[in-house]
Design a protein around this motif. Structure first.
Motif, PDB file in Angstrom:
ATOM      1  N   THR A 244       0.849  -1.188   0.000  1.00 19.70           N
ATOM      2  CA  THR A 244       0.000   0.000   0.000  1.00 19.70           C
ATOM      3  C   THR A 244       0.890   1.246   0.000  1.00 19.70           C
ATOM      4  O   THR A 244       2.027   1.193   0.469  1.00 19.70           O
ATOM      5  CB  THR A 244      -0.929   0.046   1.228  1.00 19.70           C
ATOM      6  OG1 THR A 244      -0.127   0.188   2.404  1.00 19.70           O
ATOM      7  CG2 THR A 244      -1.782  -1.214   1.326  1.00 19.70           C
ATOM      8  N   PRO A 245       0.381   2.357  -0.492  1.00 20.59           N
ATOM      9  CA  PRO A 245       1.201   3.571  -0.553  1.00 20.59           C
ATOM     10  C   PRO A 245       1.685   4.058   0.817  1.00 20.59           C
ATOM     11  O   PRO A 245       2.733   4.673   0.922  1.00 20.59           O
ATOM     12  CB  PRO A 245       0.287   4.615  -1.180  1.00 20.59           C
ATOM     13  CG  PRO A 245      -0.761   3.837  -1.882  1.00 20.59           C
ATOM     14  CD  PRO A 245      -0.917   2.543  -1.129  1.00 20.59           C
ATOM     15  N   ASP A 246       0.923   3.770   1.866  1.00 23.54           N
ATOM     16  CA  ASP A 246       1.313   4.260   3.183  1.00 23.54           C
ATOM     17  C   ASP A 246       2.030   3.201   4.025  1.00 23.54           C
ATOM     18  O   ASP A 246       2.123   3.327   5.240  1.00 23.54           O
ATOM     19  CB  ASP A 246       0.114   4.844   3.925  1.00 23.54           C
ATOM     20  CG  ASP A 246      -1.052   3.879   4.041  1.00 23.54           C
ATOM     21  OD1 ASP A 246      -0.998   2.786   3.447  1.00 23.54           O
ATOM     22  OD2 ASP A 246      -2.015   4.222   4.735  1.00 23.54           O
TER      23      ASP A 246
ATOM     24  N   LYS B  91      11.250   5.626   3.862  1.00 16.79           N
ATOM     25  CA  LYS B  91      11.083   6.962   4.434  1.00 16.79           C
ATOM     26  C   LYS B  91      12.358   7.799   4.271  1.00 16.79           C
ATOM     27  O   LYS B  91      12.432   8.903   4.781  1.00 16.79           O
ATOM     28  CB  LYS B  91      10.730   6.840   5.921  1.00 16.79           C
ATOM     29  CG  LYS B  91       9.368   6.209   6.149  1.00 16.79           C
ATOM     30  CD  LYS B  91       9.117   5.915   7.609  1.00 16.79           C
ATOM     31  CE  LYS B  91       8.747   7.179   8.331  1.00 16.79           C
ATOM     32  NZ  LYS B  91       8.337   6.919   9.736  1.00 16.79           N
TER      33      LYS B  91
ATOM     34  N   ARG C  64       5.164  -2.231  -6.135  1.00 17.97           N
ATOM     35  CA  ARG C  64       5.805  -1.425  -7.166  1.00 17.97           C
ATOM     36  C   ARG C  64       5.736   0.066  -6.855  1.00 17.97           C
ATOM     37  O   ARG C  64       6.708   0.791  -7.027  1.00 17.97           O
ATOM     38  CB  ARG C  64       5.169  -1.718  -8.517  1.00 17.97           C
ATOM     39  CG  ARG C  64       5.799  -0.936  -9.654  1.00 17.97           C
ATOM     40  CD  ARG C  64       5.185  -1.286 -10.971  1.00 17.97           C
ATOM     41  NE  ARG C  64       3.764  -1.010 -10.925  1.00 17.97           N
ATOM     42  CZ  ARG C  64       2.897  -1.471 -11.809  1.00 17.97           C
ATOM     43  NH1 ARG C  64       3.292  -2.211 -12.799  1.00 17.97           N
ATOM     44  NH2 ARG C  64       1.624  -1.185 -11.710  1.00 17.97           N
ATOM     45  N   ASP C  65       4.609   0.540  -6.379  1.00 17.61           N
ATOM     46  CA  ASP C  65       4.471   1.969  -6.106  1.00 17.61           C
ATOM     47  C   ASP C  65       5.441   2.416  -5.024  1.00 17.61           C
ATOM     48  O   ASP C  65       6.014   3.500  -5.111  1.00 17.61           O
ATOM     49  CB  ASP C  65       3.036   2.310  -5.695  1.00 17.61           C
ATOM     50  CG  ASP C  65       2.063   2.125  -6.847  1.00 17.61           C
ATOM     51  OD1 ASP C  65       2.509   2.204  -8.015  1.00 17.61           O
ATOM     52  OD2 ASP C  65       0.876   1.903  -6.582  1.00 17.61           O
ATOM     53  N   GLN C  66       5.642   1.571  -3.997  1.00 17.09           N
ATOM     54  CA  GLN C  66       6.595   1.932  -2.959  1.00 17.09           C
ATOM     55  C   GLN C  66       7.990   2.002  -3.532  1.00 17.09           C
ATOM     56  O   GLN C  66       8.754   2.914  -3.214  1.00 17.09           O
ATOM     57  CB  GLN C  66       6.566   0.903  -1.836  1.00 17.09           C
ATOM     58  CG  GLN C  66       5.263   0.924  -1.085  1.00 17.09           C
ATOM     59  CD  GLN C  66       5.053  -0.344  -0.315  1.00 17.09           C
ATOM     60  OE1 GLN C  66       5.744  -1.326  -0.529  1.00 17.09           O
ATOM     61  NE2 GLN C  66       4.088  -0.323   0.575  1.00 17.09           N
ATOM     62  N   HIS C  67       8.338   1.056  -4.369  1.00 16.13           N
ATOM     63  CA  HIS C  67       9.670   1.059  -4.943  1.00 16.13           C
ATOM     64  C   HIS C  67       9.846   2.229  -5.904  1.00 16.13           C
ATOM     65  O   HIS C  67      10.920   2.803  -5.973  1.00 16.13           O
ATOM     66  CB  HIS C  67       9.991  -0.276  -5.621  1.00 16.13           C
ATOM     67  CG  HIS C  67      10.120  -1.379  -4.633  1.00 16.13           C
ATOM     68  ND1 HIS C  67      11.179  -1.464  -3.772  1.00 16.13           N
ATOM     69  CD2 HIS C  67       9.320  -2.419  -4.345  1.00 16.13           C
ATOM     70  CE1 HIS C  67      11.030  -2.511  -2.999  1.00 16.13           C
ATOM     71  NE2 HIS C  67       9.905  -3.112  -3.330  1.00 16.13           N
ATOM     72  N   ARG C  68       8.787   2.596  -6.614  1.00 14.63           N
ATOM     73  CA  ARG C  68       8.876   3.778  -7.474  1.00 14.63           C
ATOM     74  C   ARG C  68       9.167   5.020  -6.644  1.00 14.63           C
ATOM     75  O   ARG C  68       9.953   5.870  -7.017  1.00 14.63           O
ATOM     76  CB  ARG C  68       7.575   3.969  -8.251  1.00 14.63           C
ATOM     77  CG  ARG C  68       7.511   3.156  -9.491  1.00 14.63           C
ATOM     78  CD  ARG C  68       6.371   3.656 -10.352  1.00 14.63           C
ATOM     79  NE  ARG C  68       6.199   2.755 -11.446  1.00 14.63           N
ATOM     80  CZ  ARG C  68       5.041   2.316 -11.889  1.00 14.63           C
ATOM     81  NH1 ARG C  68       3.928   2.710 -11.314  1.00 14.63           N
ATOM     82  NH2 ARG C  68       4.970   1.490 -12.891  1.00 14.63           N
ATOM     83  N   GLU C  69       8.498   5.099  -5.477  1.00 16.41           N
ATOM     84  CA  GLU C  69       8.730   6.242  -4.601  1.00 16.41           C
ATOM     85  C   GLU C  69      10.174   6.247  -4.113  1.00 16.41           C
ATOM     86  O   GLU C  69      10.828   7.279  -4.092  1.00 16.41           O
ATOM     87  CB  GLU C  69       7.784   6.173  -3.402  1.00 16.41           C
ATOM     88  CG  GLU C  69       7.964   7.315  -2.431  1.00 16.41           C
ATOM     89  CD  GLU C  69       7.013   7.188  -1.249  1.00 16.41           C
ATOM     90  OE1 GLU C  69       7.448   7.516  -0.135  1.00 16.41           O
ATOM     91  OE2 GLU C  69       5.867   6.785  -1.451  1.00 16.41           O
TER      92      GLU C  69
END
Length: 167
Positions: free
Chosen positions: A24-26, A59, A153-158
């Motif tokens: 999840t994004p958070d 983070k 994937r979204d976390q890794h993109r961030e």
């Protein structure tokens, strides 16, 4: 066969609660406090140590992440994922000597994720943010083949997102 060390039930429960946010994004902000509690309840929980380190990497708290990743590696020295993330964290922190030492200690089955020339080049001139993200992209591909390309994937993109001043 040796006995498998047990994990304190409170630590295991907090780890499961934290991992419910994986993908999840958070994840970093929601999981880190729970993982911190899991580590406090049982510092020998290698999975809690590892995932707390990962959440802190997301983070961008690399300095805080390294001790947890080192502890996870020390608790489970055969776990290649722990070594891969620790290597990435060392490079993020600019600690090329530790990165080179860790890389040299990795077995062929550990999936060496960084070309030795990258570490040597980083020793001469600190790895740029862009190069670090390229290394991280390789680490992600090596670390998550069982989950397919979409999970997390979204976390890794961030984590790999370019900084405006890096280009």
């Amino acid at each position: 066969l040796g006995a498998v060390p047990s994990v304190a039930p409170g630590s295991e429960r907090k780890l499961r609660e934290a991992m419910a946010f994986h993908g999840t994004p958070d994840f970093p902000s929601r999981a880190a406090p729970l993982l911190d509690e899991a580590v406090a309840a049982d510092p020998s929980n290698d999975q809690a140590q590892f995932w707390l380190g990962v959440a802190l990497l997301f983070k961008r708290q690399v300095g805080d992440a390294v001790p947890h990743l080192e502890k996870a590696r020390d608790l489970a020295p055969g776990n290649r994922r722990y070594k891969q993330y620790l290597l990435f964290a060392y490079l993020q922190r600019g600690d090329t000597e530790k990165a080179a030492t860790l890389q040299a200690s990795m077995e062929p089955g550990d999936g060496r994720i960084v070309d030795d020339n990258v570490i040597l080049g980083a020793a001469a001139e600190r790895v740029t943010n862009f190069a670090q993200r390229r290394i991280a992209a390789v680490a992600v591909r090596c670390t998550y083949p069982q989950h397919g390309p979409d999970r997390g994937r979204d976390q890794h993109r961030e984590l790999l997102a370019p900084d405006d001043d890096a280009l």
